[in-house]
Design a protein around this motif. Sequence first.
Motif, short mmCIF file in Angstrom:
data_model
loop_
_atom_site.label_atom_id
_atom_site.label_comp_id
_atom_site.label_asym_id
_atom_site.label_seq_id
_atom_site.Cartn_x
_atom_site.Cartn_y
_atom_site.Cartn_z
N SER A 16 -3.32 30.34 -15.42
CA SER A 16 -3.01 30.70 -16.80
C SER A 16 -4.23 31.34 -17.44
O SER A 16 -5.36 31.19 -16.96
CB SER A 16 -2.59 29.45 -17.58
N LEU A 17 -4.01 32.02 -18.53
CA LEU A 17 -5.11 32.72 -19.20
C LEU A 17 -6.17 31.73 -19.69
O LEU A 17 -7.37 32.00 -19.58
CB LEU A 17 -4.57 33.55 -20.38
N SER A 18 -5.75 30.57 -20.18
CA SER A 18 -6.73 29.59 -20.66
C SER A 18 -7.62 29.09 -19.52
O SER A 18 -8.81 28.89 -19.70
CB SER A 18 -6.03 28.43 -21.36
N VAL A 19 -7.03 28.87 -18.34
CA VAL A 19 -7.82 28.45 -17.19
C VAL A 19 -8.77 29.57 -16.78
O VAL A 19 -9.95 29.33 -16.49
CB VAL A 19 -6.89 28.07 -16.01
N TRP A 20 -8.28 30.79 -16.76
CA TRP A 20 -9.09 31.93 -16.35
C TRP A 20 -10.28 32.13 -17.29
O TRP A 20 -11.40 32.40 -16.84
CB TRP A 20 -8.23 33.19 -16.30
N LEU A 21 -10.06 32.01 -18.59
CA LEU A 21 -11.12 32.25 -19.55
C LEU A 21 -12.21 31.19 -19.51
O LEU A 21 -13.37 31.46 -19.84
CB LEU A 21 -10.54 32.36 -20.96
N THR A 22 -11.87 29.97 -19.13
CA THR A 22 -12.85 28.88 -19.13
C THR A 22 -13.43 28.62 -17.75
O THR A 22 -14.32 27.79 -17.61
CB THR A 22 -12.21 27.59 -19.66
N LYS A 81 -13.62 32.52 -10.53
CA LYS A 81 -12.94 33.78 -10.79
C LYS A 81 -13.03 34.73 -9.60
O LYS A 81 -12.04 35.36 -9.22
CB LYS A 81 -13.52 34.46 -12.04
#
Length: 135
Positions: free
Chosen positions: A91-97, A103
Amino acid sequence: YARQDIKTPVKIAAGSLLVNILGNVLLIHSLRHAGLALSTTLAAYVKAGSLFVLLYRRQVFRPRAGWLVYAIKLVVACFLMLIGIIVLAPSLSVWLTASVSFKVLHLFALVTLGSLVYFGVLWLLGNLWRSKEDD
């Protein structure tokens, strides 16, 4: 252009540029940067489609027998690759953090998976490599 007709491709390119500009204006507010990418993609499709129709109408290009089946196989391979990537993408939240190493490794895994699915599907459908006899 290769047929010594310089004006026609330039006109089609100008038309696709106008489609791109109009799309940018219409989509930038609602979709932001994704609207710019979508507009550019749509303009490229308009340009490619216009050139194809023109070449077809002038009887310069005629697709060979089996072309549609081959195109459908490519679309199926692309769609299944997309499904595989969507299922495994975080998810985007996982990717951003996430950390940089996560990554990089996850992106490498997604590219590898996408490639394996795409080429695997084409191999299963019998269209991975085409020989001269197939033409």
